[in-house]
Design a protein around this motif. Structure first.
Motif, PDB file in Angstrom:
ATOM      1  N   VAL A  39       0.478  -1.178  -0.337  1.00 34.84           N
ATOM      2  CA  VAL A  39      -0.121  -0.229  -0.141  1.00 34.84           C
ATOM      3  C   VAL A  39       1.052   1.227   0.198  1.00 34.84           C
ATOM      4  O   VAL A  39       0.340   1.906  -0.438  1.00 34.84           O
ATOM      5  N   GLU A  40       2.053   1.108   0.812  1.00 29.83           N
ATOM      6  CA  GLU A  40       2.501   2.533   0.932  1.00 29.83           C
ATOM      7  C   GLU A  40       3.145   2.771  -0.339  1.00 29.83           C
ATOM      8  O   GLU A  40       4.032   3.639  -0.792  1.00 29.83           O
ATOM      9  N   ARG A  41       3.790   0.920  -1.037  1.00 29.06           N
ATOM     10  CA  ARG A  41       4.455   1.551  -2.501  1.00 29.06           C
ATOM     11  C   ARG A  41       3.719   2.369  -3.534  1.00 29.06           C
ATOM     12  O   ARG A  41       3.834   3.633  -4.056  1.00 29.06           O
ATOM     13  N   GLY A  45       5.709   6.683  -1.010  1.00 29.79           N
ATOM     14  CA  GLY A  45       6.303   7.090   0.311  1.00 29.79           C
ATOM     15  C   GLY A  45       5.220   7.870   1.341  1.00 29.79           C
ATOM     16  O   GLY A  45       6.131   7.398   1.997  1.00 29.79           O
ATOM     17  N   GLY A  46       4.527   7.746   0.809  1.00 29.26           N
ATOM     18  CA  GLY A  46       3.650   8.075   2.353  1.00 29.26           C
ATOM     19  C   GLY A  46       4.217   6.786   3.234  1.00 29.26           C
ATOM     20  O   GLY A  46       3.594   6.057   2.959  1.00 29.26           O
TER      21      GLY A  46
END
Length: 90
Positions: A39-41, A45-46
Protein backbone atom coordinates in the motif's frame (compact mmCIF):
# COMPACT_ATOMS: atom_id res chain seq x y z
CA UNK A 1 9.00 -45.61 33.03
CA UNK A 2 10.31 -43.63 35.94
CA UNK A 3 8.51 -40.47 37.01
CA UNK A 4 11.60 -38.28 36.57
CA UNK A 5 12.08 -39.53 33.01
CA UNK A 6 8.42 -38.88 32.22
CA UNK A 7 8.60 -35.34 33.66
CA UNK A 8 11.78 -34.62 31.70
CA UNK A 9 10.05 -35.76 28.50
CA UNK A 10 7.02 -33.58 29.13
CA UNK A 11 9.19 -30.54 29.88
CA UNK A 12 11.24 -31.12 26.73
CA UNK A 13 8.09 -31.36 24.62
CA UNK A 14 6.69 -28.21 26.19
CA UNK A 15 9.92 -26.33 25.58
CA UNK A 16 9.97 -27.35 21.92
CA UNK A 17 6.33 -26.38 21.44
CA UNK A 18 6.75 -22.96 23.03
CA UNK A 19 9.98 -22.34 21.18
CA UNK A 20 8.26 -23.11 17.87
CA UNK A 21 5.45 -20.69 18.68
CA UNK A 22 7.97 -17.97 19.50
CA UNK A 23 9.74 -18.50 16.18
CA UNK A 24 6.49 -18.20 14.25
CA UNK A 25 5.40 -14.91 15.87
CA UNK A 26 7.83 -12.67 13.94
CA UNK A 27 6.68 -14.24 10.67
CA UNK A 28 3.10 -13.14 11.31
CA UNK A 29 4.28 -9.59 11.90
CA UNK A 30 6.25 -9.68 8.65
CA UNK A 31 3.12 -10.62 6.72
CA UNK A 32 1.34 -7.48 7.92
CA UNK A 33 4.43 -5.48 6.98
CA UNK A 34 4.36 -6.93 3.45
CA UNK A 35 0.74 -5.92 3.05
CA UNK A 36 1.39 -2.40 4.37
CA UNK A 37 4.50 -2.04 2.18
CA UNK A 38 2.45 -2.73 -0.95
CA UNK A 39 0.00 0.00 0.00
CA UNK A 40 2.83 2.42 0.85
CA UNK A 41 4.36 1.82 -2.60
CA UNK A 42 1.11 3.10 -4.09
CA UNK A 43 1.29 6.11 -1.79
CA UNK A 44 4.78 6.70 -3.22
CA UNK A 45 6.70 6.95 0.00
CA UNK A 46 3.91 8.13 2.23
CA UNK A 47 3.31 6.29 5.48
CA UNK A 48 0.16 4.20 5.62
CA UNK A 49 -2.38 5.23 8.26
CA UNK A 50 -3.35 2.91 11.11
CA UNK A 51 -6.54 1.97 9.27
CA UNK A 52 -4.40 0.34 6.57
CA UNK A 53 -2.50 -1.63 9.19
CA UNK A 54 -5.81 -2.79 10.66
CA UNK A 55 -7.09 -3.83 7.23
CA UNK A 56 -3.88 -5.82 6.70
CA UNK A 57 -4.38 -7.49 10.06
CA UNK A 58 -7.89 -8.49 8.94
CA UNK A 59 -6.27 -9.97 5.83
CA UNK A 60 -3.80 -11.84 8.03
CA UNK A 61 -6.71 -13.54 9.80
CA UNK A 62 -7.88 -14.84 6.41
CA UNK A 63 -10.77 -12.46 5.71
CA UNK A 64 -9.59 -11.42 2.24
CA UNK A 65 -12.83 -9.72 1.13
CA UNK A 66 -13.04 -7.54 4.24
CA UNK A 67 -9.38 -6.60 3.89
CA UNK A 68 -9.93 -5.48 0.29
CA UNK A 69 -13.05 -3.47 1.13
CA UNK A 70 -11.33 -1.79 4.11
CA UNK A 71 -8.36 -0.79 1.96
CA UNK A 72 -10.66 0.47 -0.80
CA UNK A 73 -12.47 2.61 1.78
CA UNK A 74 -9.06 4.12 2.62
CA UNK A 75 -8.60 5.14 -1.03
CA UNK A 76 -6.32 2.30 -2.12
CA UNK A 77 -6.88 1.16 -5.72
CA UNK A 78 -8.58 -2.19 -6.14
CA UNK A 79 -5.56 -3.84 -7.78
CA UNK A 80 -3.25 -2.81 -4.95
CA UNK A 81 -5.80 -3.80 -2.29
CA UNK A 82 -6.23 -7.26 -3.79
CA UNK A 83 -2.49 -7.91 -4.06
CA UNK A 84 -1.75 -6.48 -0.59
CA UNK A 85 -4.47 -8.57 1.04
CA UNK A 86 -3.23 -11.65 -0.83
CA UNK A 87 0.24 -11.42 0.77
CA UNK A 88 -1.09 -10.80 4.30
CA UNK A 89 -1.88 -14.42 5.24
CA UNK A 90 1.21 -15.93 3.58
Amino acid sequence: MRTTTRIAGVLTGLTLALGGAALMAPAAHADIASCVNQVERELRGGEAPDSVRMACYVGLTGNHDQCVSDLARDGVTNATAVSACRVAPE
